[in-house]
Motif scaffolding. Structure first.
Motif, PDB file in Angstrom:
ATOM      1  N   THR A 166      -7.480 -15.572   0.319  1.00  0.00           N
ATOM      2  CA  THR A 166      -7.824 -14.200  -0.054  1.00  0.00           C
ATOM      3  C   THR A 166      -6.735 -13.644  -0.958  1.00  0.00           C
ATOM      4  OG1 THR A 166      -6.701 -13.249   1.883  1.00  0.00           O
ATOM      5  CG2 THR A 166      -9.051 -13.746   2.107  1.00  0.00           C
ATOM      6  N   ALA A 167      -7.025 -12.500  -1.560  1.00  0.00           N
ATOM      7  CA  ALA A 167      -6.063 -11.833  -2.450  1.00  0.00           C
ATOM      8  C   ALA A 167      -5.149 -10.955  -1.605  1.00  0.00           C
ATOM      9  CB  ALA A 167      -6.792 -11.028  -3.510  1.00  0.00           C
ATOM     10  N   VAL A 168      -4.138 -11.574  -1.011  1.00  0.00           N
ATOM     11  CA  VAL A 168      -3.217 -10.889  -0.092  1.00  0.00           C
ATOM     12  C   VAL A 168      -2.635  -9.647  -0.765  1.00  0.00           C
ATOM     13  CG1 VAL A 168      -1.097 -11.136   1.245  1.00  0.00           C
ATOM     14  CG2 VAL A 168      -2.657 -13.089   0.983  1.00  0.00           C
ATOM     15  N   VAL A 169      -2.638  -8.520  -0.018  1.00  0.00           N
ATOM     16  CA  VAL A 169      -2.211  -7.246  -0.594  1.00  0.00           C
ATOM     17  C   VAL A 169      -0.968  -6.727   0.126  1.00  0.00           C
ATOM     18  CG1 VAL A 169      -3.768  -5.901   0.904  1.00  0.00           C
ATOM     19  CG2 VAL A 169      -2.991  -4.928  -1.269  1.00  0.00           C
ATOM     20  N   ASP A 170      -0.034  -6.215  -0.650  1.00  0.00           N
ATOM     21  CA  ASP A 170       1.194  -5.624  -0.121  1.00  0.00           C
ATOM     22  C   ASP A 170       0.832  -4.360   0.661  1.00  0.00           C
ATOM     23  OD1 ASP A 170       3.683  -4.238   0.173  1.00  0.00           O
ATOM     24  OD2 ASP A 170       4.468  -5.228  -1.618  1.00  0.00           O
ATOM     25  N   GLU A 171       1.286  -4.272   1.904  1.00  0.00           N
ATOM     26  CA  GLU A 171       0.966  -3.092   2.722  1.00  0.00           C
ATOM     27  C   GLU A 171       1.511  -1.808   2.099  1.00  0.00           C
ATOM     28  OE1 GLU A 171       4.896  -4.574   4.199  1.00  0.00           O
ATOM     29  OE2 GLU A 171       2.986  -5.485   3.604  1.00  0.00           O
ATOM     30  N   ARG A 172       2.549  -1.918   1.277  1.00  0.00           N
ATOM     31  CA  ARG A 172       3.076  -0.728   0.601  1.00  0.00           C
ATOM     32  C   ARG A 172       2.063  -0.182  -0.410  1.00  0.00           C
ATOM     33  NH1 ARG A 172       8.698  -3.549  -1.035  1.00  0.00           N
ATOM     34  NH2 ARG A 172       7.128  -5.098  -1.676  1.00  0.00           N
ATOM     35  N   ASP A 173       1.296  -1.081  -1.027  1.00  0.00           N
ATOM     36  CA  ASP A 173       0.244  -0.631  -1.949  1.00  0.00           C
ATOM     37  C   ASP A 173      -0.898   0.030  -1.192  1.00  0.00           C
ATOM     38  OD1 ASP A 173       1.555  -1.517  -4.251  1.00  0.00           O
ATOM     39  OD2 ASP A 173       0.680  -3.521  -4.103  1.00  0.00           O
ATOM     40  N   VAL A 174      -1.239  -0.533  -0.030  1.00  0.00           N
ATOM     41  CA  VAL A 174      -2.280   0.085   0.790  1.00  0.00           C
ATOM     42  C   VAL A 174      -1.819   1.460   1.261  1.00  0.00           C
ATOM     43  CG1 VAL A 174      -3.682  -0.151   2.885  1.00  0.00           C
ATOM     44  CG2 VAL A 174      -3.151  -2.172   1.512  1.00  0.00           C
ATOM     45  N   ALA A 175      -0.544   1.574   1.626  1.00  0.00           N
ATOM     46  CA  ALA A 175      -0.005   2.872   2.039  1.00  0.00           C
ATOM     47  C   ALA A 175      -0.055   3.875   0.885  1.00  0.00           C
ATOM     48  CB  ALA A 175       1.429   2.705   2.541  1.00  0.00           C
ATOM     49  N   ASP A 176       0.300   3.431  -0.313  1.00  0.00           N
ATOM     50  CA  ASP A 176       0.232   4.320  -1.476  1.00  0.00           C
ATOM     51  C   ASP A 176      -1.195   4.825  -1.693  1.00  0.00           C
ATOM     52  OD1 ASP A 176       2.927   4.134  -2.065  1.00  0.00           O
ATOM     53  OD2 ASP A 176       2.685   2.574  -3.590  1.00  0.00           O
ATOM     54  N   ALA A 177      -2.158   3.909  -1.565  1.00  0.00           N
ATOM     55  CA  ALA A 177      -3.560   4.286  -1.758  1.00  0.00           C
ATOM     56  C   ALA A 177      -4.007   5.269  -0.681  1.00  0.00           C
ATOM     57  CB  ALA A 177      -4.442   3.035  -1.747  1.00  0.00           C
ATOM     58  N   ALA A 178      -3.629   4.996   0.566  1.00  0.00           N
ATOM     59  CA  ALA A 178      -4.009   5.885   1.666  1.00  0.00           C
ATOM     60  C   ALA A 178      -3.424   7.276   1.473  1.00  0.00           C
ATOM     61  CB  ALA A 178      -3.555   5.295   2.999  1.00  0.00           C
ATOM     62  N   VAL A 179      -2.170   7.354   1.079  1.00  0.00           N
ATOM     63  CA  VAL A 179      -1.525   8.655   0.882  1.00  0.00           C
ATOM     64  C   VAL A 179      -2.180   9.417  -0.262  1.00  0.00           C
ATOM     65  CG1 VAL A 179       0.628   9.750   0.134  1.00  0.00           C
ATOM     66  CG2 VAL A 179       0.670   8.007   1.928  1.00  0.00           C
ATOM     67  N   ALA A 180      -2.530   8.702  -1.334  1.00  0.00           N
ATOM     68  CA  ALA A 180      -3.197   9.364  -2.460  1.00  0.00           C
ATOM     69  C   ALA A 180      -4.486  10.034  -2.015  1.00  0.00           C
ATOM     70  CB  ALA A 180      -3.478   8.344  -3.568  1.00  0.00           C
ATOM     71  N   VAL A 181      -5.237   9.370  -1.138  1.00  0.00           N
ATOM     72  CA  VAL A 181      -6.496   9.943  -0.664  1.00  0.00           C
ATOM     73  C   VAL A 181      -6.244  11.044   0.368  1.00  0.00           C
ATOM     74  CG1 VAL A 181      -8.695   9.445   0.454  1.00  0.00           C
ATOM     75  CG2 VAL A 181      -7.701   7.775  -1.117  1.00  0.00           C
ATOM     76  N   VAL A 195     -11.927  -1.376  -2.215  1.00  0.00           N
ATOM     77  CA  VAL A 195     -11.484  -2.694  -1.754  1.00  0.00           C
ATOM     78  C   VAL A 195     -10.104  -2.945  -2.355  1.00  0.00           C
ATOM     79  CG1 VAL A 195     -11.993  -5.152  -1.645  1.00  0.00           C
ATOM     80  CG2 VAL A 195     -13.868  -3.494  -1.627  1.00  0.00           C
ATOM     81  N   LEU A 196      -9.104  -2.971  -1.498  1.00  0.00           N
ATOM     82  CA  LEU A 196      -7.712  -3.071  -1.932  1.00  0.00           C
ATOM     83  C   LEU A 196      -7.250  -4.518  -1.837  1.00  0.00           C
ATOM     84  CD1 LEU A 196      -6.318   0.065  -0.068  1.00  0.00           C
ATOM     85  CD2 LEU A 196      -7.415  -0.052  -2.322  1.00  0.00           C
ATOM     86  N   THR A 197      -6.933  -5.111  -2.976  1.00  0.00           N
ATOM     87  CA  THR A 197      -6.497  -6.504  -3.021  1.00  0.00           C
ATOM     88  C   THR A 197      -5.186  -6.622  -3.781  1.00  0.00           C
ATOM     89  OG1 THR A 197      -7.454  -7.199  -5.145  1.00  0.00           O
ATOM     90  CG2 THR A 197      -8.938  -7.139  -3.229  1.00  0.00           C
ATOM     91  N   GLY A 198      -4.542  -7.771  -3.584  1.00  0.00           N
ATOM     92  CA  GLY A 198      -3.427  -8.131  -4.433  1.00  0.00           C
ATOM     93  C   GLY A 198      -3.933  -8.741  -5.722  1.00  0.00           C
ATOM     94  N   PRO A 199      -3.017  -9.181  -6.611  1.00  0.00           N
ATOM     95  CA  PRO A 199      -3.417  -9.669  -7.925  1.00  0.00           C
ATOM     96  C   PRO A 199      -3.736 -11.156  -7.985  1.00  0.00           C
ATOM     97  CG  PRO A 199      -1.039  -9.464  -7.843  1.00  0.00           C
ATOM     98  CD  PRO A 199      -1.556  -8.960  -6.519  1.00  0.00           C
ATOM     99  N   ARG A 265      -6.471   2.114  -9.390  1.00  0.00           N
ATOM    100  CA  ARG A 265      -7.352   3.261  -9.575  1.00  0.00           C
ATOM    101  C   ARG A 265      -6.924   4.442  -8.700  1.00  0.00           C
ATOM    102  NH1 ARG A 265     -13.685   2.408  -8.502  1.00  0.00           N
ATOM    103  NH2 ARG A 265     -13.199   0.563  -9.765  1.00  0.00           N
ATOM    104  N   LEU A 266      -6.470   4.147  -7.494  1.00  0.00           N
ATOM    105  CA  LEU A 266      -6.095   5.216  -6.570  1.00  0.00           C
ATOM    106  C   LEU A 266      -4.640   5.647  -6.715  1.00  0.00           C
ATOM    107  CD1 LEU A 266      -7.910   4.039  -3.318  1.00  0.00           C
ATOM    108  CD2 LEU A 266      -8.494   6.016  -4.726  1.00  0.00           C
ATOM    109  N   THR A 267      -3.773   4.721  -7.118  1.00  0.00           N
ATOM    110  CA  THR A 267      -2.335   5.014  -7.101  1.00  0.00           C
ATOM    111  C   THR A 267      -1.723   5.199  -8.484  1.00  0.00           C
ATOM    112  OG1 THR A 267      -1.622   2.695  -7.230  1.00  0.00           O
ATOM    113  CG2 THR A 267      -2.144   3.572  -5.040  1.00  0.00           C
ATOM    114  N   GLY A 268      -2.376   4.660  -9.515  1.00  0.00           N
ATOM    115  CA  GLY A 268      -1.800   4.723 -10.847  1.00  0.00           C
ATOM    116  C   GLY A 268      -0.867   3.586 -11.172  1.00  0.00           C
ATOM    117  N   HIS A 269      -0.667   2.653 -10.224  1.00  0.00           N
ATOM    118  CA  HIS A 269       0.167   1.485 -10.520  1.00  0.00           C
ATOM    119  C   HIS A 269      -0.556   0.221 -10.055  1.00  0.00           C
ATOM    120  CE1 HIS A 269       1.313   0.727  -6.314  1.00  0.00           C
ATOM    121  NE2 HIS A 269       1.588   2.014  -6.184  1.00  0.00           N
ATOM    122  N   PRO A 270      -0.317  -0.917 -10.706  1.00  0.00           N
ATOM    123  CA  PRO A 270      -0.994  -2.147 -10.310  1.00  0.00           C
ATOM    124  C   PRO A 270      -0.485  -2.662  -8.968  1.00  0.00           C
ATOM    125  CG  PRO A 270       0.626  -2.597 -12.011  1.00  0.00           C
ATOM    126  CD  PRO A 270       0.548  -1.098 -11.885  1.00  0.00           C
ATOM    127  N   ALA A 271      -1.308  -3.471  -8.330  1.00  0.00           N
ATOM    128  CA  ALA A 271      -0.918  -4.070  -7.053  1.00  0.00           C
ATOM    129  C   ALA A 271       0.212  -5.076  -7.261  1.00  0.00           C
ATOM    130  CB  ALA A 271      -2.120  -4.763  -6.414  1.00  0.00           C
TER     131      ALA A 271
END
Length: 286
Positions: A166-181, A195-199, A265-271
């Motif tokens: 799978t496209a493993v995602v950094d939990e810090r990116d998921v946190a950034d997305a959650a905070v943005a929302v 759908v939050l994925t890594g690159p 899309r949610l955070t303004g920075h790439p995963a």
């Protein structure tokens, strides 16, 4: 953020890998934060703390007083005990950000394994309750690799059940997305699901190899057959029901090559990459 506009955010699972990252970011942004933790833990400066079980409606009712938004991380392997807490959420009517799984298949009658099934059931329960929920379907969190730390302190190998790539995602990116929302207020994004994925798509062996690069060691991954993986996880003290769910996931969950731009899309920075996560957390494995 002025005092009058500071929202109050309830973070469930606040002591976990993802929840703690969300708490830190919310505090840095000036929000009022209330942490819901299962047992008394070290206090987090600047945050309130509520101790109790998320499955207890009375605990949830008390934790929701004055709350504008909730990060919901469901801790159980079934949704049956969620009806009471979800009813409390519906009565209080905060915005809800639910952390689900990228493996949820909207076209399937039943999901691939018990872990994905509970996420699908929770999404349906929140929808049917009429909550203003935003669903963040996270891919495998990079922080899951912390479960290998003891093995890597003892040697150069990681042994365990193999899992689908799978496209493993950094939990810090998921946190950034959650905070943005959570902080988006009335102008919040559409309900998703996002759908939050890594690159990049990675196997367990790929992750171990990247950890080895970060640690400057030659590491190897050994995929264990189900019976041996089960006995080792039980010997490590993991709950039997969780072990069976993990074994089912390793056997049934299909591989995915899905990579999205929803983090950006949610955070303004790439995963970020798992390789960078490994560099940033190398000290935890040595």
């Amino acid at each position: 953020m002025s005092e009058a506009t500071r929202p109050t955010i309830l973070v469930t699972g606040a002591a976990g890998n993802l929840g703690s990252e969300v708490v830190d970011r919310l505090l840095a942004r000036g929000a009022r934060v209330r942490r819901l933790v299962r047992r008394q833990a070290g206090a987090r400066a600047g945050a309130e703390q509520v101790v109790g079980d998320l499955t207890d409606p009375q605990v949830v009712r008390a934790a929701l007083v004055g709350v504008d938004a909730v990060l919901l991380v469901w801790p159980r392997l079934d949704a049956a005990s969620a009806h009471g807490p979800v009813a409390e959420l519906a009565a209080a009517a905060p915005r809800v950000v639910y952390v689900s799984s990228s493996a949820v298949d909207d076209q399937a009658v039943r999901q691939s394994d018990p872990i994905v099934q509970v996420h699908s059931d929770m999404e349906a329960l929140l929808h049917d309750a009429g909550l203003r929920s935003v669903v963040l379907r996270s891919d495998t969190l990079a922080s899951n690799a912390r479960g290998w730390a003891a093995q890597l302190r003892a040697g150069d190998g990681v042994a365990g059940p193999d899992m689908a790539r799978t496209a493993v995602v950094d939990e810090r990116d998921v946190a950034d997305a959650a905070v943005a929302v959570l902080l988006a207020g009335r102008g919040q994004p559409e309900h998703g699901p996002y759908v939050l994925t890594g690159p990049e798509v990675l196997s367990r062996a790929d992750q171990v190899e990247r950890l080895g690069v970060a640690l400057r060691r030659r590491l190897r991954f050994e995929a264990l057959p189900a019976d041996l993986a089960r006995s080792r996880m039980l010997a490590d003290g993991r709950p039997e029901r969780l072990v069976e769910a993990l074994i089912a996931a390793s056997a049934r969950r299909p591989e995915s090559d899905l990579i999205t731009d929803h983090v950006e899309r949610l955070t303004g920075h790439p995963a970020g990459t798992f390789a960078q996560w490994a560099v940033d957390h190398a000290v935890e494995f040595s």
